[in-house]
Design a protein around this motif. Structure first.
Motif, short mmCIF file in Angstrom:
data_model
loop_
_atom_site.label_atom_id
_atom_site.label_comp_id
_atom_site.label_asym_id
_atom_site.label_seq_id
_atom_site.Cartn_x
_atom_site.Cartn_y
_atom_site.Cartn_z
N TYR A 29 6.69 -8.62 10.73
CA TYR A 29 6.09 -7.77 11.76
C TYR A 29 6.34 -8.44 13.11
O TYR A 29 6.44 -9.67 13.20
N GLN A 65 10.68 -0.95 7.81
CA GLN A 65 9.86 -0.05 6.99
C GLN A 65 8.43 -0.15 7.47
O GLN A 65 7.99 -1.20 7.94
N TRP A 66 7.73 0.95 7.36
CA TRP A 66 6.32 0.98 7.72
C TRP A 66 5.51 0.54 6.53
O TRP A 66 5.70 1.04 5.42
N ILE A 67 4.60 -0.40 6.74
CA ILE A 67 3.73 -0.90 5.68
C ILE A 67 2.29 -0.74 6.12
O ILE A 67 1.94 -1.10 7.25
N GLU A 68 1.48 -0.18 5.24
CA GLU A 68 0.06 0.02 5.55
C GLU A 68 -0.61 -1.31 5.85
O GLU A 68 -0.30 -2.33 5.26
N SER A 69 -1.53 -1.26 6.80
CA SER A 69 -2.26 -2.46 7.21
C SER A 69 -3.73 -2.29 6.87
O SER A 69 -4.28 -1.20 6.97
N PRO A 73 -3.52 0.69 12.02
CA PRO A 73 -2.41 1.58 11.65
C PRO A 73 -1.32 0.83 10.89
O PRO A 73 -1.28 -0.40 10.90
N PRO A 74 -0.41 1.58 10.26
CA PRO A 74 0.72 0.94 9.57
C PRO A 74 1.53 0.08 10.54
O PRO A 74 1.56 0.35 11.75
N ARG A 75 2.19 -0.92 10.00
CA ARG A 75 2.98 -1.85 10.81
C ARG A 75 4.46 -1.74 10.45
O ARG A 75 4.81 -1.55 9.29
N LYS A 76 5.29 -1.93 11.46
CA LYS A 76 6.74 -1.86 11.27
C LYS A 76 7.24 -3.28 10.94
O LYS A 76 7.13 -4.19 11.74
#
Length: 108
Positions: A29, A65-69, A73-76
């Motif tokens: 991230y 990729q977007w990953i849920e946090s 909010p989701p993180r790139k």
């Protein structure tokens, strides 16, 4: 001639290489990348890093990729692509050659 200007240019010249080296180990991230660079005494701000990551992505050296946090909010998360791995290999070769040259000049 100002030594600080030269040192700044040297840091800028190695920043892409350092980012690719970090992402070779694991996807990361943006704030993690900044933290790792700062731990290595390479101070980078978000305003410098975001355009660089975008340029590397547009050159197909990185993907994300977007990953849920759990903390918002989701993180790139950025990661190396196959093309990025090959490019990093080329940079590693160039870095070693440059390092060898400088050491030769310094020691002879």
């Amino acid at each position: 001639m100002n030594a600080e200007n030269v040192k700044s240019q040297m840091r800028k010249g190695t920043l892409e290489y350092c980012i690719l080296l970090l992402l070779k180990k694991e996807p990361a991230y943006t704030s993690d990348i900044i933290q790792k660079l700062q731990e290595a005494k390479l101070i980078v701000v978000e305003g410098t890093l975001y355009p660089l990551l975008t340029r590397l992505k547009n050159s197909e050296l990185l993907s994300y990729q977007w990953i849920e946090s759990t903390q918002g909010p989701p993180r790139k998360y950025y990661q190396l692509t196959e093309k990025g791995i090959v490019f990093l290999g080329e940079l590693e070769t160039s870095w070693q050659e440059l390092n060898d040259t400088i050491n030769h000049i310094r020691n002879n």
